[in-house]
Design a protein around this motif. Structure first.
Motif, PDB file in Angstrom:
ATOM      1  N   THR A   7       0.855  -1.188   0.000  1.00  0.00           N
ATOM      2  CA  THR A   7       0.000   0.000   0.000  1.00  0.00           C
ATOM      3  C   THR A   7       0.891   1.239   0.000  1.00  0.00           C
ATOM      4  O   THR A   7       1.702   1.402   0.903  1.00  0.00           O
ATOM      5  CB  THR A   7      -0.889   0.018   1.265  1.00  0.00           C
ATOM      6  N   PRO A   8       0.753   2.131  -0.987  1.00  0.00           N
ATOM      7  CA  PRO A   8       1.603   3.325  -0.994  1.00  0.00           C
ATOM      8  C   PRO A   8       1.151   4.309   0.080  1.00  0.00           C
ATOM      9  O   PRO A   8      -0.012   4.272   0.505  1.00  0.00           O
ATOM     10  CB  PRO A   8       1.368   3.901  -2.396  1.00  0.00           C
ATOM     11  N   PRO A   9       2.033   5.209   0.531  1.00  0.00           N
ATOM     12  CA  PRO A   9       1.590   6.233   1.498  1.00  0.00           C
ATOM     13  C   PRO A   9       0.503   7.111   0.872  1.00  0.00           C
ATOM     14  O   PRO A   9       0.498   7.339  -0.338  1.00  0.00           O
ATOM     15  CB  PRO A   9       2.867   7.050   1.758  1.00  0.00           C
ATOM     16  N   PHE A  10      -0.393   7.609   1.729  1.00  0.00           N
ATOM     17  CA  PHE A  10      -1.573   8.350   1.262  1.00  0.00           C
ATOM     18  C   PHE A  10      -1.184   9.537   0.374  1.00  0.00           C
ATOM     19  O   PHE A  10      -1.765   9.749  -0.697  1.00  0.00           O
ATOM     20  CB  PHE A  10      -2.371   8.829   2.479  1.00  0.00           C
ATOM     21  N   LEU A  11      -0.180  10.307   0.833  1.00  0.00           N
ATOM     22  CA  LEU A  11       0.183  11.519   0.092  1.00  0.00           C
ATOM     23  C   LEU A  11       0.812  11.188  -1.262  1.00  0.00           C
ATOM     24  O   LEU A  11       0.765  11.995  -2.183  1.00  0.00           O
ATOM     25  CB  LEU A  11       1.123  12.386   0.933  1.00  0.00           C
ATOM     26  N   GLN A  12       1.407  10.014  -1.349  1.00  0.00           N
ATOM     27  CA  GLN A  12       1.991   9.590  -2.631  1.00  0.00           C
ATOM     28  C   GLN A  12       0.865   9.128  -3.579  1.00  0.00           C
ATOM     29  O   GLN A  12       0.932   9.313  -4.783  1.00  0.00           O
ATOM     30  CB  GLN A  12       2.944   8.432  -2.354  1.00  0.00           C
ATOM     31  N   TRP A  13      -0.157   8.528  -2.990  1.00  0.00           N
ATOM     32  CA  TRP A  13      -1.270   7.983  -3.775  1.00  0.00           C
ATOM     33  C   TRP A  13      -2.197   9.087  -4.279  1.00  0.00           C
ATOM     34  O   TRP A  13      -2.708   9.030  -5.403  1.00  0.00           O
ATOM     35  CB  TRP A  13      -2.041   6.999  -2.888  1.00  0.00           C
ATOM     36  N   LEU A  14      -2.388  10.112  -3.419  1.00  0.00           N
ATOM     37  CA  LEU A  14      -3.420  11.129  -3.683  1.00  0.00           C
ATOM     38  C   LEU A  14      -3.287  11.806  -5.054  1.00  0.00           C
ATOM     39  O   LEU A  14      -4.273  11.840  -5.813  1.00  0.00           O
ATOM     40  CB  LEU A  14      -3.419  12.155  -2.538  1.00  0.00           C
ATOM     41  N   PRO A  15      -2.118  12.374  -5.422  1.00  0.00           N
ATOM     42  CA  PRO A  15      -2.063  13.065  -6.718  1.00  0.00           C
ATOM     43  C   PRO A  15      -2.328  12.140  -7.911  1.00  0.00           C
ATOM     44  O   PRO A  15      -3.045  12.522  -8.846  1.00  0.00           O
ATOM     45  CB  PRO A  15      -0.641  13.619  -6.782  1.00  0.00           C
ATOM     46  N   VAL A  16      -1.801  10.919  -7.843  1.00  0.00           N
ATOM     47  CA  VAL A  16      -1.995   9.976  -8.955  1.00  0.00           C
ATOM     48  C   VAL A  16      -3.468   9.598  -9.082  1.00  0.00           C
ATOM     49  O   VAL A  16      -4.069   9.676 -10.167  1.00  0.00           O
ATOM     50  CB  VAL A  16      -1.136   8.696  -8.731  1.00  0.00           C
ATOM     51  N   ALA A  17      -4.059   9.212  -7.923  1.00  0.00           N
ATOM     52  CA  ALA A  17      -5.468   8.794  -7.934  1.00  0.00           C
ATOM     53  C   ALA A  17      -6.366   9.972  -8.290  1.00  0.00           C
ATOM     54  O   ALA A  17      -7.350   9.813  -9.032  1.00  0.00           O
ATOM     55  CB  ALA A  17      -5.842   8.231  -6.571  1.00  0.00           C
ATOM     56  N   GLY A  18      -6.046  11.166  -7.779  1.00  0.00           N
ATOM     57  CA  GLY A  18      -6.847  12.360  -8.046  1.00  0.00           C
ATOM     58  C   GLY A  18      -6.873  12.675  -9.529  1.00  0.00           C
ATOM     59  O   GLY A  18      -7.935  12.972 -10.097  1.00  0.00           O
TER      60      GLY A  18
END
Lengths: 636, 202
Positions: A7-18
């Motif tokens: 599971t990637p860290p939330f802040l790393q995931w957020l821009p990609v997923a957003g």
């Protein structure tokens, strides 16, 4: 627990997923606008169509921005009342029935009963609540439209957006209350189902009391023997009531003490005992006596907070390698290192600092939990009473200074969590130097843990998640609640889809469509594998051809026009499948039950990702539901 | 003819059709009965007689498992699909070495297919031979060998007249306890396994 995907860290995931979310939402919105314009243009001409699309957008903006919380609350309350009228509590009754008969299917004498119990209650709740959400949300509006009860609502000054939001909120509220009650009952069911204690047979007790009698007779303590409890839930515990203490150079026997049984099936019990005050004469007359209690199981319902490291390998010559050896397992999750060579598995942990692992909290040292697997190429010596286990060496290394020390060599335990404590000071055998864990080995907070197999030609298997530092144990009831939050998010998604479909389809068709979304979402990974050609068997037509000709999935299709045509049509069908799969929520990813079942804390980052993903689906569904309802004549 | 009359005639036709079907069904599916003393009263309809002749009724095969019957009913006629899904799950659990869930899934499969002998044979072999060797500690290996043997013993309860299961029990015990590489340890553990012997003493 098996962690196949990190599971990637939330802040790393957020821009990609957003960004992904924005692209999908904008594309779907643009496609909907274009289709709307084309339909309107055919009927009214292009210029009028443009005006109509613009007006719809403007009305949508006004409707969505001027929603009244009071009206939404009133409509939500209406949805709640309607749910109660539809006997929603039947779901609760079915749940109670399931729990009552769960004893038929769940066996507390299995190797890890907590996993079974927790998975069962979470899955049973999820299925029931999802079915309830599906039926309530998909049938509600069509029934209202058919019975014309919606006409009384729309004649009031309410907006279509308020009707959609009110329905979703109302059904969500009903589901939430049901889920909360089920959660509390499930928790009690799990705790009660796993509760047990053990007794000690008179023969085993006699071993202890004889030791006590001997100590009284001889005036000096002796070692108390190891005894075994009677079986309960298919297992026994060994325990050593080591009551011997050294005082002023003399070994004395403690009259009362507490001890911990040996772990079995992932738990232990506290054992308290007391030898009653008696003199030797009384003991001779009445025989020895021991009062004892064995407490409830401990260590079973836990929520470990692990600190994972990065795993890399060294091959048998000591050179860096991407993976270890494959010993022929179909499942390539773990790879293996060869014993008696330079092959090693190396985990690099960050954040190994005194603040995180203070000696006051971890008096035995930092707990390193291991789940290693053994692969033997020969059985070993089977001539003795026991068969010797396979051993591993545990070495700590400072990646910056190359300072290293062997902590210990230990027998490997398979399919059970083995805790090895890393002491704060370690004496190096080669030069007798004392090394401090934080200053000499983890300077800068980075520490390497090396595991090597000792016995030649025997192998040890591992994956990245098989070794972790145990930072703490979180509160299990809260972790259980977080797993229920995963079920709740699934329910909210089903309600959102159900309400959306109910705005434009009739009841049974809306149910079918929502079931389709649910089934598709559960099998999203499979659909994507199929659409991207990673799954053997080809597309729908190819699969059909193979089915009727009884052709193997991996056999080559015969060359010719038929195959070319099939493959061409399949490309278009699979492209459509991919589009559908991309737009579906991955329901499986909201299932957090395995964390709770395997005794791991659900990471806050993961929870935040899932909540945001659900919000990312629900918002466009609300807007789509509003637009669809506006298209219906009844809502105009 | 007005709508009410039409509806009435339709109902009458339904009732007559049902009665006609029942007349055909009666000689076919009439159950066998016992008289007051418990002796056989009537042999029942054609199907009941054929069941008795060929020894196919549930009670003739072995014990009737209420759990299994309840699950079979709960699948609403989709027992085959449910069994297929469970088999797939069992294969996946075995592949991923999730032994707890594998054992639990096998228990669910046998509730659905209690009289399918190959299920008992195949999965008992799986437990005693394929799963047991995955464990390094010989005590764990022994526990899984016995799990397979106990699985077969459970199978006999539902399939009393099935010699293949008895044969497999004998084979497993002779091969695994008697002749395995670790027979010395296994024989000792088997000797000390009071729970197993007490359970099967009768």
């Amino acid at each position: 627990m098996v962690v196949e995907q990190e599971t990637p860290p939330f802040l790393q995931w957020l821009p990609v997923a957003g960004l992904h979310w924005l692209i999908v939402v904008l594309s779907v919105a643009a496609a909907a606008l274009v289709i709307g314009w084309i339909v309107a243009a055919v009927r009214h001409g292009p210029a009028t169509a443009l005006r109509m699309v613009g007006r719809t957008l403007w009305m949508a903006t006004i409707d969505c921005s001027r929603m009244s919380p009071r009206r939404v609350a009133a409509l939500a309350w209406l949805a709640v009342k309607e749910s109660l009228r539809r006997r929603v509590v039947v779901v609760f009754a079915v749940f109670i029935l399931l729990l009552l008969f769960a004893g038929w299917y769940l066996h507390p004498d299995s190797p890890h009963p907590a996993r079974l119990y927790i998975s069962f209650v979470l899955n049973a709740t999820a299925y029931l609540v999802l079915i309830m959400a599906l039926l309530l949300s998909a049938l509600s509006l069509p029934t209202d439209i058919r019975n014309r009860t919606l006409h009384t609502v729309v004649t009031k000054p309410v907006r279509a957006s308020e009707i959609v939001v009110g329905r979703m909120l109302g059904f969500t509220l009903v589901g939430t209350v049901l889920l909360a009650v089920m959660g509390v009952i499930s928790y009690a069911f799990v705790v009660r189902g796993l509760a047990h204690t053990h007794k000690i047979s008179p023969d085993e007790l006699r071993k202890l009391t004889s030791a006590w009698e001997a100590a009284l007779r001889e005036g000096d303590a002796i070692n108390v023997p190891e005894i075994e409890t009677e079986p309960a839930q298919g297992h026994r515990h060994k325990l050593r009531a080591n009551a011997v203490v050294e005082e002023d150079g003399r070994r004395k026997l403690r009259r009362r003490a507490r001890a911990r049984t040996e772990p079995a099936r992932g738990h232990w019990h506290e054992f308290r005992y007391e030898f009653p005050e008696r003199d030797a004469g009384e003991t001779r007359r009445q025989g020895p006596r021991l009062d004892y209690t064995i407490g409830p199981p401990e260590g079973r319902l836990v929520a470990r907070v692990p600190v994972y490291g990065k795993l890399r390998f060294r091959d048998r010559s000591g050179n860096p390698a991407e993976r270890g050896v494959n010993v022929g397992d179909e499942w390539a999750y773990r790879s293996f290192i060869q014993g008696g060579t330079l092959a090693a598995a190396v985990w690099t942990f960050d954040g190994v600092t005194p603040d995180r692992f203070p000696p006051s909290r971890f008096p035995d040292g930092i707990p390193l939990e291991l789940n290693l697997e053994v692969f033997r190429t020969y059985k070993g010596d089977t001539s003795g009473r026991d068969i010797p286990p396979i051993h591993a060496s545990l070495v700590l290394r400072n990646p910056e200074t190359d300072e290293r020390v062997e902590v210990r060599i230990f027998p490997v335990k398979e399919y059970a969590t083995d805790t090895q404590h890393l002491p704060y000071t370690i004496t190096r055998a080669s030069d007798g130097r004392q090394l401090d864990l934080f200053e000499d080995l983890a300077s800068g907070g980075r520490l390497e843990v090396w595991i090597q197999a000792i016995e030649p030609n025997q192998y040890l298997g591992m994956a990245q998640a098989d070794a972790y530092l145990l930072a703490r144990n979180a509160w299990f009831p809260w972790n259980f609640a977080k797993a229920y939050l995963g079920v709740w998010l699934q329910m909210v998604l089903v309600v959102a889809f159900g309400v959306l479909f109910s705005t434009l389809l009739s009841g049974p068709v809306a149910i079918l469509a929502t079931v389709g979304v649910l089934v598709g979402g559960i099998h999203k990974t499979f659909m994507l594998r199929l659409a991207t050609g990673q799954q053997e068997g080809g597309g729908p037509l190819e699969a059909f051809y193979r089915l009727i000709t009884q052709m193997n999935l991996v056999s080559e299709m015969p060359e010719g026009l038929l195959t070319d045509t099939i493959k061409l049509i399949d490309v278009a069908l699979l492209g459509w499948l991919r589009l559908m799969a991309e737009a579906l929520p991955q329901f499986g990813s909201f299932d957090l039950s395995r964390y709770a079942a395997y005794g791991f804390n659900i990471p806050p980052d993961l929870l935040a990702m899932r909540i945001l993903t659900a919000v990312g689906f629900v918002l466009p569904l609300l807007v789509a539901g509003y637009l669809c309802l506006r298209m219906r004549e009844v809502a105009r | 003819m007005n709508a009410r009359k039409k509806s009435f005639y339709r109902k009458v036709i339904y009732v007559v059709a049902m009665a006609a079907l029942l007349l055909v069904l009666f000689p076919l599916s009439r159950p066998a009965t016992n008289d007051a003393r418990g002796d056989r009263g009537s042999a029942g309809g054609v199907l009941a007689q054929m069941r008795a002749e060929n020894g196919l009724s549930q009670a003739q095969l072995g014990e009737v498992d209420p759990t299994g019957e309840a699950i079979k009913l709960a699948t609403l006629g989709m027992r085959g699909i449910a069994a297929n899904l469970l088999w797939e799950k069992a294969i996946e659990y075995k592949k991923k070495k999730d032994w707890t869930n594998l054992a639990a899934t096998l228990n669910q499969i046998i509730k659905l297919q209690p009289n399918f002998i190959e299920v008992w044979k195949h999965q008992a072999w799986n437990l005693s031979y394929n799963v047991s060797v995955e464990f390094d500690d010989y005590r764990d290996r022994y526990a899984w060998v016995m799990r397979g043997i106990n699985f077969l013993i459970d199978g006999i309860k539902w399939n009393e007249r099935e010699p293949r299961l008895w044969s497999d029990i004998g084979w497993f015990i002779s091969q695994k306890i008697g002749r395995a590489d670790e027979h010395k340890q296994f024989r000792r553990l088997f000797r000390e396994d009071d729970e197993f012997h007490q359970r099967n003493a009768k």
